[in-house]
Design an enzyme around this catalytic site. Structure first.
Site, PDB file in Angstrom:
ATOM      1  N   GLY A  45      15.004  -2.421  40.021  1.00 52.85           N
ATOM      2  CA  GLY A  45      14.525  -3.297  38.953  1.00 52.85           C
ATOM      3  C   GLY A  45      14.846  -2.669  37.614  1.00 52.85           C
ATOM      4  N   GLN A  50      13.711  -1.315  28.686  1.00 56.16           N
ATOM      5  CA  GLN A  50      14.258  -0.043  29.154  1.00 56.16           C
ATOM      6  C   GLN A  50      15.666   0.230  28.623  1.00 56.16           C
ATOM      7  OE1 GLN A  50      13.015  -0.954  33.435  1.00 56.16           O
ATOM      8  NE2 GLN A  50      12.926   1.291  33.321  1.00 56.16           N
ATOM      9  N   CYS A  98      10.043   5.272  37.969  1.00 56.43           N
ATOM     10  CA  CYS A  98      10.580   4.433  36.902  1.00 56.43           C
ATOM     11  C   CYS A  98      11.834   5.080  36.341  1.00 56.43           C
ATOM     12  CB  CYS A  98       9.524   4.261  35.811  1.00 56.43           C
ATOM     13  SG  CYS A  98      10.057   3.259  34.417  1.00 56.43           S
ATOM     14  N   LEU A  99      12.866   4.273  36.117  1.00 57.48           N
ATOM     15  CA  LEU A  99      14.116   4.795  35.565  1.00 57.48           C
ATOM     16  C   LEU A  99      13.920   5.397  34.178  1.00 57.48           C
ATOM     17  CD1 LEU A  99      16.607   1.993  36.697  1.00 57.48           C
ATOM     18  CD2 LEU A  99      16.166   4.212  37.784  1.00 57.48           C
ATOM     19  N   HIS A 140       5.817  -4.412  38.596  1.00 56.18           N
ATOM     20  CA  HIS A 140       6.233  -3.215  37.840  1.00 56.18           C
ATOM     21  C   HIS A 140       7.117  -3.613  36.657  1.00 56.18           C
ATOM     22  CE1 HIS A 140       7.547   1.101  37.547  1.00 56.18           C
ATOM     23  NE2 HIS A 140       8.561   0.506  36.937  1.00 56.18           N
ATOM     24  N   GLU A 141       8.116  -4.455  36.909  1.00 54.27           N
ATOM     25  CA  GLU A 141       9.029  -4.877  35.832  1.00 54.27           C
ATOM     26  C   GLU A 141       8.313  -5.774  34.823  1.00 54.27           C
ATOM     27  OE1 GLU A 141      11.733  -3.277  35.490  1.00 54.27           O
ATOM     28  OE2 GLU A 141      11.608  -2.388  37.493  1.00 54.27           O
ATOM     29  N   HIS A 144       6.617  -3.840  32.270  1.00 53.01           N
ATOM     30  CA  HIS A 144       7.514  -3.370  31.205  1.00 53.01           C
ATOM     31  C   HIS A 144       7.597  -4.367  30.049  1.00 53.01           C
ATOM     32  CE1 HIS A 144       9.229   0.437  32.376  1.00 53.01           C
ATOM     33  NE2 HIS A 144       9.532  -0.012  33.581  1.00 53.01           N
TER      34      HIS A 144
END
Length: 184
Positions: A45, A50, A98-99, A140-141, A144
């Site tokens: 994702g 991000q 998380c990235l 999760h996304e 963001h």
């Protein structure tokens, strides 16, 4: 094109993102670049904040994380101007990462089901219900685009334990193995 992923510490990761319309400049290219960026970082994702854009856009591809016989249970979708309508079911724990926060993982409790309204990349509206890992990644996304990071959902003890690591990410001392942008 692979874009840099913004590391923990950038204010864009803490803002509530803005809706966009179908005239958003070079949206098709942006979405293509986001897919490239996500896959390059081995993510499932990626949300626009991000990559430094405070817009309500995120991508999810859970198919790649599924066993071969379960690939049809995964999703690969673009979510624009998403709105979670309802979360249901028991909260369940799952280790998230998380990235934007490389090297840190933690157990996060989330409801097992989510009902979401969104526009796809063609600005066609959908209202759908997801459960399991699909719901987890969407939640999760979605966080963001609401300016929430998974680390904020961890228990108090875990938050204390990762405080130094978060500062290391912010300072660029703890780095991802993909293209990233750090504050320093």
């Amino acid at each position: 094109m692979i874009l840099p992923i913004y590391a923990y510490g950038f204010s864009v990761l803490k803002k509530v993102a803005e809706d966009i319309d179908k005239d958003y400049p070079e949206l098709e290219t942006l979405i293509s670049n986001m897919w490239d960026t996500m896959y390059n970082a081995h993510g499932i994702g990626l949300a626009a904040p991000q990559i430094g854009l405070s817009i309500r856009l995120f991508l999810v591809d859970t198919k790649q994380s599924m066993e071969e016989e379960d690939k049809d249970k995964g999703i690969k979708k673009v979510f624009i101007n998403a709105e979670i309508i309802e979360e249901a079911g028991d909260d369940f724990s799952y280790e998230e990462g998380c990235l934007s926060i490389p090297g840190i993982k933690g157990e996060v409790y989330r409801p097992e089901q989510v009902k979401i309204k969104y526009l796809d990349e063609n600005f066609v509206e959908h209202t759908e219900v997801y459960d399991g890992i699909n719901a987890r990644v969407i939640q999760h996304e979605y966080d963001h685009i609401d300016g929430i990071l998974f680390t904020e959902l961890l228990g108090p003890l875990k938050k204390r334990r990762i405080k130094k690591k978060l500062e290391d990410v912010k300072a660029g001392k703890l780095r991802g193995e993909y293209k990233m942008k750090y504050l320093n």
